[in-house]
Design an enzyme around this catalytic site. Structure first.
Site, PDB file in Angstrom:
ATOM      1  N   THR A  13     -49.022 -83.499  32.737  1.00 54.08           N
ATOM      2  CA  THR A  13     -49.108 -82.257  32.082  1.00 54.08           C
ATOM      3  C   THR A  13     -49.394 -82.293  30.700  1.00 54.08           C
ATOM      4  O   THR A  13     -50.204 -81.330  30.426  1.00 54.08           O
ATOM      5  CB  THR A  13     -47.345 -81.637  32.074  1.00 54.08           C
ATOM      6  OG1 THR A  13     -46.881 -81.524  33.220  1.00 54.08           O
ATOM      7  CG2 THR A  13     -47.587 -80.203  31.294  1.00 54.08           C
ATOM      8  N   SER A  54     -48.458 -87.284  37.745  1.00 54.29           N
ATOM      9  CA  SER A  54     -47.477 -88.439  37.780  1.00 54.29           C
ATOM     10  C   SER A  54     -46.825 -88.677  38.991  1.00 54.29           C
ATOM     11  O   SER A  54     -46.497 -90.013  39.398  1.00 54.29           O
ATOM     12  CB  SER A  54     -46.316 -88.469  36.600  1.00 54.29           C
ATOM     13  OG  SER A  54     -45.524 -87.460  36.889  1.00 54.29           O
ATOM     14  N   THR A  85     -44.563 -86.578  33.240  1.00 51.66           N
ATOM     15  CA  THR A  85     -43.125 -86.752  33.070  1.00 51.66           C
ATOM     16  C   THR A  85     -42.242 -87.016  34.267  1.00 51.66           C
ATOM     17  O   THR A  85     -41.230 -87.623  34.227  1.00 51.66           O
ATOM     18  CB  THR A  85     -42.364 -85.537  32.318  1.00 51.66           C
ATOM     19  OG1 THR A  85     -42.530 -84.265  32.990  1.00 51.66           O
ATOM     20  CG2 THR A  85     -42.995 -85.341  30.876  1.00 51.66           C
ATOM     21  N   ASP A  86     -42.693 -86.930  35.324  1.00 53.68           N
ATOM     22  CA  ASP A  86     -41.968 -87.098  36.465  1.00 53.68           C
ATOM     23  C   ASP A  86     -41.609 -88.442  36.850  1.00 53.68           C
ATOM     24  O   ASP A  86     -40.723 -88.771  37.595  1.00 53.68           O
ATOM     25  CB  ASP A  86     -42.643 -86.204  37.934  1.00 53.68           C
ATOM     26  CG  ASP A  86     -42.581 -84.928  37.956  1.00 53.68           C
ATOM     27  OD1 ASP A  86     -41.904 -84.331  37.280  1.00 53.68           O
ATOM     28  OD2 ASP A  86     -43.385 -84.054  38.661  1.00 53.68           O
TER      29      ASP A  86
END
Length: 320
Positions: A13, A54, A85-86
């Protein structure tokens, strides 16, 4: 003295933009490459190492990052990795388990893309540069910097789907805080057993337990393809009795099995002695992993198997 910081962009992101419909899409033009550096005494060298959402990140990409860090570490005073971030916590944990150099290594990301209202990407990126260029950040293991906090890779986890304060460290709390003028540390990351892997392969799935579970999911596993298994158990480390019985047959076939709790806080430990309880499970040979969530326990077992650990040595590492 000028601090040279290597930035490895991997996508996510923080490198994306929202289109006209509001959908967040991958961009070939990473907006972080257009961020001016306001930090005095910091020289930034950026590389678009990957450009992947990710969920597309695999252990082989984590290993590639490790090899790049080893290759270039002598030329830099710190390293920043931008990441989706995942799976950020998994990449951070993987790197933290490798024989990384003692210079600061910092991962960061964003919960809102660069052109969304309240975007946090630039702020987190500059915060990560501050942390990576700070002498106090050296030899603390891999760090995760988000939302004015510094977290240890081993313990940090994503706790909210969209909130900018999603990265938290249950039980322990952050290692430090990013203040206006300085980075304040009030904890140190503990020593690690580290490995120098040159390949990473194998199948170690995660199986969560649930009320009424028997052996239905375990019967679907192809044992010829299976290298290990992570069980996400109830409470302190308990599972349904039918599931426990099936796991015993897998253990007899030599498949290593590790267990964590599905609880957000606390540590799995063998307490209950009923059928399917933790006492029985550990006696059968299941490893009880301390203070890791399922996704990190999976990486820990995968790394251990690729490092050639077996028998008591494997148990000691998994339960250490």
């Amino acid at each position: 003295m000028i601090k040279k910081i290597l930035v490895l962009h991997t996508g996510g992101t923080i490198s994306m933009q929202a289109d006209a419909s509001g959908a967040v899409v991958t961009s070939q033009d990473n907006p972080m490459n257009h961020v001016s550096n306001p930090l005095e005494g910091v020289e930034v060298h950026s590389l678009d190492f990957l450009n992947l959402p990710s969920p597309h990140i695999k252990p082989k990409h984590m290993l590639d990052l490790y090899q790049k860090i080893k290759q270039d570490a002598d030329f830099y005073d710190g390293i920043v990795i931008t990441h989706g971030t995942d799976t950020l916590e998994e990449t951070a944990y993987f790197l933290d388990t490798m024989e990384i150099p003692q210079i600061p290594i910092v991962l960061t990301g964003a919960m809102r893309s660069s052109n969304e209202l309240g975007s946090d990407g630039v702020y987190n990126y500059l915060s990560a540069l501050r942390v990576a260029s700070d002498d106090k950040s050296a030899d603390k293991g891999v760090l995760v910097v988000m939302n004015d906090e510094v977290h240890a890779a081993k313990y940090v986890t994503k706790t909210h789907t969209t909130n900018v304060s999603t990265f938290q460290t249950p039980t322990h709390g952050p290692l430090g805080l990013i203040m206006k003028q300085e980075v304040l540390y009030f904890k140190n990351a503990e020593p690690r057993v580290r490995f120098d892997l040159h390949s990473i392969e194998g199948l170690v799935p995660i199986i969560p337990v649930y009320a009424g579970m028997t052996d239905e999911l375990l019967n679907m596993l192809d044992l010829d393809q299976l290298n290990g298994l992570i069980i996400q158990a109830f409470g302190a480390g308990n599972i349904p009795k039918e599931t426990a019985k099936k796991l015993e047959t897998l253990l007899q076939k030599g498949i290593p099995i590790a267990l964590v709790s599905r609880c957000f806080n606390g540590i799995a430990e063998p307490v209950y002695a009923y059928q399917g309880g933790g006492v029985q499970l550990r006696r059968a040979g299941i490893f009880f992993v301390k203070e890791l969530n399922a996704q990190k326990a999976r990486l820990k077992l995968l790394i251990a198997l690729n490092a050639g650990l077996k028998g008591q040595e494997l148990r000691n590492y998994m339960e250490g």
